[in-house]
Design a protein around this motif. Sequence first.
Motif, PDB file in Angstrom:
ATOM      1  N   SER A 194       2.265  14.170  -5.113  1.00 34.20           N
ATOM      2  CA  SER A 194       1.521  13.638  -5.923  1.00 34.20           C
ATOM      3  C   SER A 194       2.527  12.727  -7.169  1.00 34.20           C
ATOM      4  O   SER A 194       2.521  11.903  -7.808  1.00 34.20           O
ATOM      5  CB  SER A 194       0.710  14.069  -6.818  1.00 34.20           C
ATOM      6  N   TRP A 252       3.688   8.009  -2.824  1.00 29.77           N
ATOM      7  CA  TRP A 252       2.406   8.594  -1.949  1.00 29.77           C
ATOM      8  C   TRP A 252       1.311   8.543  -2.917  1.00 29.77           C
ATOM      9  O   TRP A 252       1.476   8.372  -4.300  1.00 29.77           O
ATOM     10  CB  TRP A 252       2.946   9.848  -2.064  1.00 29.77           C
ATOM     11  N   ALA A 253       0.318   8.362  -2.217  1.00 30.93           N
ATOM     12  CA  ALA A 253      -1.062   8.427  -3.062  1.00 30.93           C
ATOM     13  C   ALA A 253      -1.723   9.696  -2.177  1.00 30.93           C
ATOM     14  O   ALA A 253      -1.873   9.642  -1.023  1.00 30.93           O
ATOM     15  CB  ALA A 253      -1.992   7.414  -2.849  1.00 30.93           C
ATOM     16  N   ARG A 297       0.876  -1.060   0.019  1.00 29.62           N
ATOM     17  CA  ARG A 297       0.067   0.046  -0.058  1.00 29.62           C
ATOM     18  C   ARG A 297       0.941   1.196   0.032  1.00 29.62           C
ATOM     19  O   ARG A 297       1.878   1.348   0.496  1.00 29.62           O
ATOM     20  CB  ARG A 297      -1.090   0.087   1.353  1.00 29.62           C
ATOM     21  N   ASP A 298       0.572   2.244  -0.795  1.00 26.59           N
ATOM     22  CA  ASP A 298       1.239   3.460  -0.938  1.00 26.59           C
ATOM     23  C   ASP A 298       1.022   4.070   0.621  1.00 26.59           C
ATOM     24  O   ASP A 298       0.155   4.134   1.213  1.00 26.59           O
ATOM     25  CB  ASP A 298       0.788   4.198  -2.013  1.00 26.59           C
ATOM     26  N   ARG A 299       1.950   5.161   0.776  1.00 27.55           N
ATOM     27  CA  ARG A 299       1.760   6.060   1.872  1.00 27.55           C
ATOM     28  C   ARG A 299       0.459   7.207   1.304  1.00 27.55           C
ATOM     29  O   ARG A 299       0.741   7.447   0.294  1.00 27.55           O
ATOM     30  CB  ARG A 299       3.034   6.858   2.156  1.00 27.55           C
ATOM     31  N   ARG A 300      -0.521   7.270   2.314  1.00 19.90           N
ATOM     32  CA  ARG A 300      -1.679   8.007   1.949  1.00 19.90           C
ATOM     33  C   ARG A 300      -1.709   9.317   2.440  1.00 19.90           C
ATOM     34  O   ARG A 300      -1.480   9.254   3.710  1.00 19.90           O
ATOM     35  CB  ARG A 300      -2.970   7.265   1.959  1.00 19.90           C
ATOM     36  N   ARG A 349      -7.076   4.929   6.741  1.00 18.81           N
ATOM     37  CA  ARG A 349      -6.487   4.544   5.543  1.00 18.81           C
ATOM     38  C   ARG A 349      -5.418   5.774   5.220  1.00 18.81           C
ATOM     39  O   ARG A 349      -4.334   5.279   4.550  1.00 18.81           O
ATOM     40  CB  ARG A 349      -7.513   4.934   4.438  1.00 18.81           C
ATOM     41  N   TYR A 350      -5.217   6.787   5.941  1.00 17.67           N
ATOM     42  CA  TYR A 350      -4.220   7.792   5.796  1.00 17.67           C
ATOM     43  C   TYR A 350      -3.143   7.653   6.687  1.00 17.67           C
ATOM     44  O   TYR A 350      -3.494   7.156   8.051  1.00 17.67           O
ATOM     45  CB  TYR A 350      -4.870   9.233   5.622  1.00 17.67           C
ATOM     46  N   ASP A 392      -4.833  12.268  -1.839  1.00 21.66           N
ATOM     47  CA  ASP A 392      -6.395  12.758  -1.879  1.00 21.66           C
ATOM     48  C   ASP A 392      -6.510  14.334  -1.394  1.00 21.66           C
ATOM     49  O   ASP A 392      -6.061  14.567  -0.181  1.00 21.66           O
ATOM     50  CB  ASP A 392      -7.465  11.850  -0.968  1.00 21.66           C
TER      51      ASP A 392
END
Length: 926
Positions: free
Chosen positions: A492, A497-498, A469-472, A531-532, A500
């Motif tokens: 971005s 990194w992901a 999973r990416d770092r969010r 999730r973050y 939002d």
Amino acid sequence: MATAQGDNAGESVRGCGHGGGVMNDVANGVCLVPAFSPRLSPDWVARVESPLSRMGNVGGVRFSTDWPAWLIVSGALAIALFVMWLYLRETSQIGSPWSWLLPAMRGTAVVLACLLLAGPVWHHRQVIGNPAQVVWAVDRSQSMGEHDSQSSRNASRLRRATDLLFGHDREDGWIESLRTTHLMDVVAFDEVARVAWSSQSPDGSQVPDNAPENDVPRESTAMDVRLNELLEEASGIRTDLSAPLSRVFEGTRAALSSETDADGGRVEDEPAASRVIVIFSDGRDSAATADAAEVAIRLADAGWQVHAIGMGSVEESPDVGVVDVDVPERVADDGRLAGRVWVKHYGHDQQTVRVQIRSEGTVVWSDMLKIRGDGKTPVDFDFAVESLMARATANDVRGVDRDSVALSLVASVSLDESGDDQVSGRDPESGANGPSGRNIGSSSAVADRPGDATSANDSIAFRVAAASRDRRLLILDGSSRWEMRYLRNLFSRDPAWAVDTVLFGRGTDSPTVRRGDDPGELPESQRSWARYDAVILGEIPPDQWTRRDASHLSEFVAGGGGLIVVDGRYGRIAELVASTSAPSGAATSPSRSNTGDGEGDESMMSSLIPVRFDPGATSRFRTSWLEPTSTGRTHPVMMLNVGDERQTNGDDADDVWKRLPAPTSIASVTAQPDAEVWAEAVDESGNRSPWLVTRLFGAGRVFYFSADQTWRWRYKIESTLHSRFWNQLMTAAMPPPYAVRDEFVAIGTDKIDYRVGQSATIRVRLLNGSPTENVGVAAPTVDALLLRDEQVIASIPLRLDDAQRRTYVGATDGLPAGEYRVRVRASGFDSAALKATTPFWVVPPRTGELDRLSLDETSLQRIANGGGGEYVHESSAEDILALLKPLSGGRIIESDTPLWQTWWVFTLIVMLLATEWWFRKKVGLV
């Protein structure tokens, strides 16, 4: 006692018949010849330059057996003591001195007999005058393993150099021809210089045997192992041509200094001994730590002469190989890995090579390259990693979750034997050319091939961390400010990194906030917030922020998340944390009215934000500069000058900060009592106000910025500083990344690849239970167990890093190359329950040692010219020997006397036994 190790049996083929103290014993079949005994003398630097005596006499005893001297003497004494103990049982009833004298005489005879069986030899060495001093410096780096021929049967460059020095095929080498007139040292060097042999050591008169493999075999000894390590194996990963010269120069300075202090120099009319260094090398300086020619000039000024002998061909041998692989450190587990393989090619113009990437022996990508000319060519690759992840995690233990998986890959290149220049179709999923998943043998990448000079550079192993999973990151703001635009773009563009982004309020596309789990929506459940990894909170509309939102954000941070609050000119952060409720009649959103009054929200946010806003104060303008506080200076977040040479030449961290554009306005705030101010804004009058404030909140950390203008740092070099600062800030705000976790523990290392000698940083977090439970009870003791080949090789105590987060950190010592795994042992936990393990690798640094294999005559000529000597190719090496022979002004006379063949030793033993028998008869024991 010095020891002539038992190479004599094998050396009889070459050594018998040599002059200079060779002894033969036909009856026993033993030929006592000089045998090589390499040693690393710790005082060589001083000894190689110490003034030589006009005459010196040195003597010592050696043994002709294969056993070391200490073992021979210890064995003889042990046997003698055993014999004496048996004898004492017989003499215990008689009076002194016979009770101990008789056993002592018998024991002495036994010791002499045992030593006699070991073949003792008395070696005598006499130095007359001032013999010339020669240091032979032999390059043992990997490029010296080149054979300069299509056939591997031809000797390597290193072997050809040692053949010149030590002889071969029953022919004497240079050391043998000069040993009676010159004092010599042989130095093997790659990155460092090490002494392989010295004529001035106790065993130095013994010349090494460099006989070919088809000669009479002899038993391998510790001496042979050392010889192979330093003089027969070209294994150095870098070449530093200045290494042997620098070591000799340091020794020269040390000797001159001690000689001056002692006032013990030579007589003025006495000529000094000639001193010469001869370098055997291909001239390829891959380390480039110092200019060897400049060191040679300093040596020439100190009285040394430097010669160079070029080994190898001046023309580049035909070769293809992999020079380097450009690849990101991390990739998404469901994404594609894109990178570049650099292929070097010489002597294969218009030929085709196949470039492949393999995972566990399976080809996952392949392409063909048409060679045009000589040099280096990049080959781009791109393939999916999803199938690799499935194979890598197939054997994972149940109950273990991996946030990232280390994918071990190998890039290789080979000449295409088929002659087909066409590239076959690529598998759309894996990106591999031809049949996907084709297995190839591990030897295919390293097998000797016609037209390929060396197979050592045909492949390079590398690794990539595939993140499950990416770092969010979640960015919340009420307008599209410049600060938020730059931060969104910065993270971005980072594949790790992901991001939002949720913008809501007047002037945005969403005047009213939308809640949900989709992109562009504010998370409405605690699970969605979880999730973050981090949240950047801007000036959101206070009337749309509910108590439930504040509760979710507080729980997110308390659970270990990172929060960064960026204030601005609208003052909306102050409204969120205001200590009084909204005035009567104020407009209230439906959502707020549905969740209660604003006072609860404000008090909750006030406990989260690490500052208090000064009531009635206005923002200050014309701030002059930013300055870290004494607390902030010690934290890596504020160290902007680290890692940039342009920022470290005479500049400290404060100077870097003062050159950054200061914010035009800041919010007037005061730090909370439990918060830390890491940086302040200073105006022209010297007034200060907090700019960056932080504190822990539960297991998480909160940062507050009183201004939003770090985007202005992006001008010129500050663009680098802007990226560095925010990445360092994110590292401090978020919980540290962990590669693997089970129910009780999470484990991670800061990298998956380390260089040889580096220490690995290990991070551990205990997961079960609340960070505040068992108040007053000492924290568990946590150790990291380091495994190699499934065996525990070290236990590393970890220190408590953050008591609230229950995180621990530690570091290994410098490690040799290899694959390692880390697991955890913690007090209060069942070892069987701690199932998580994570791997890391220690690899030698990549060098350009094998990029070019031809002889670089220019560099060797510069060294020889600087040292006042001559450069010759190995084909004319005898010219150097002719220059050295007339330099000596002294002689070295050596002789060997085999004590085990002398009559007086036998006589002494017989007399001891006869005397002991006579005394036994006298005391009535016969």
